[in-house]
Design a protein around this motif. Structure first.
Motif, PDB file in Angstrom:
ATOM      1  N   ILE A  26       2.535 -29.357   2.162  1.00 48.14           N
ATOM      2  CA  ILE A  26       1.842 -29.155   3.257  1.00 48.14           C
ATOM      3  C   ILE A  26       2.177 -27.988   4.133  1.00 48.14           C
ATOM      4  O   ILE A  26       3.563 -27.784   4.524  1.00 48.14           O
ATOM      5  N   GLU A  27       1.280 -27.095   4.207  1.00 48.33           N
ATOM      6  CA  GLU A  27       1.614 -25.855   4.918  1.00 48.33           C
ATOM      7  C   GLU A  27       0.638 -25.750   5.870  1.00 48.33           C
ATOM      8  O   GLU A  27      -0.586 -25.819   5.960  1.00 48.33           O
ATOM      9  N   LEU A  28       1.334 -25.696   7.133  1.00 48.27           N
ATOM     10  CA  LEU A  28       0.487 -25.737   8.685  1.00 48.27           C
ATOM     11  C   LEU A  28       0.695 -24.163   9.083  1.00 48.27           C
ATOM     12  O   LEU A  28       1.787 -23.760   9.253  1.00 48.27           O
ATOM     13  N   ASN A  29      -0.162 -23.673   9.720  1.00 53.05           N
ATOM     14  CA  ASN A  29      -0.199 -22.367  10.453  1.00 53.05           C
ATOM     15  C   ASN A  29      -0.614 -22.615  11.793  1.00 53.05           C
ATOM     16  O   ASN A  29      -1.251 -23.724  12.163  1.00 53.05           O
ATOM     17  N   ALA A  32      -5.131 -19.328  14.617  1.00 60.75           N
ATOM     18  CA  ALA A  32      -6.429 -19.562  14.101  1.00 60.75           C
ATOM     19  C   ALA A  32      -6.490 -20.572  13.057  1.00 60.75           C
ATOM     20  O   ALA A  32      -7.538 -20.823  12.417  1.00 60.75           O
ATOM     21  N   TRP A  33      -5.433 -21.297  13.027  1.00 64.06           N
ATOM     22  CA  TRP A  33      -5.405 -22.348  11.962  1.00 64.06           C
ATOM     23  C   TRP A  33      -5.619 -22.096  10.612  1.00 64.06           C
ATOM     24  O   TRP A  33      -6.768 -21.828  10.263  1.00 64.06           O
TER      25      TRP A  33
END
Length: 144
Positions: A26-29, A32-33
């Motif tokens: 799982i990669e979250l940023n 601006a998501w």
């Protein structure tokens, strides 16, 4: 601003769901998501496992949970013998594990006569309040 933190129990549940679904990343940023999920290709192609159907006579297992945060001790510190193992028959009030809190050791005892179904934690694992330690099934008439 208040931070919402996941408790250890919730993190374990997320990890278990990831493992069973084949999700390995799982990669979250931010800003601006962007969310990125990666699955194991072999797991993604497997059909879902059917859940067992419980009859009216089936009884839910009894769970022994941590009464407070601490570290779990599953075996006697001097004898290297486990207090409880899956398949073992236990009596009510028998010690299943110890919870180390600071310099104190709190015994976690069986609330029923029964059989150990599973030990859900590892030796010296840190646990939080309500974390399942051992699950038991009731045994009728075992200890006459």
């Amino acid at each position: 601003m208040e931070k919402n933190l996941l408790a250890l129990k919730e993190l374990r549940q997320v990890a278990q769901k990831m493992r069973t679904s084949g999700l390995r990343l799982i990669e979250l940023n931010g800003k601006a998501w962007s969310v990125r999920l990666k699955f194991d290709e072999t797991c993604a192609q497997l059909p879902p496992t059917p859940q067992p159907v419980l009859s009216a006579t089936d009884v839910a297992p009894t769970r022994v949970c941590a009464p407070m945060p601490g570290k779990i001790i599953l075996q006697h510190p001097l004898q290297n013998v486990a207090y409880a193992q899956p398949g073992q028959t236990v009596k009510q009030d028998e010690v299943l594990a110890l919870l180390s809190v600071g310099g104190f050791y709190l015994p976690l005892r069986s609330p029923i006569n029964g059989t150990v179904l599973a030990v859900s934690v590892d030796q010296e694992q840190a646990v939080e309040y309500g974390c399942e330690i051992v699950s038991l099934s009731a045994s009728a008439g075992v200890f006459a």
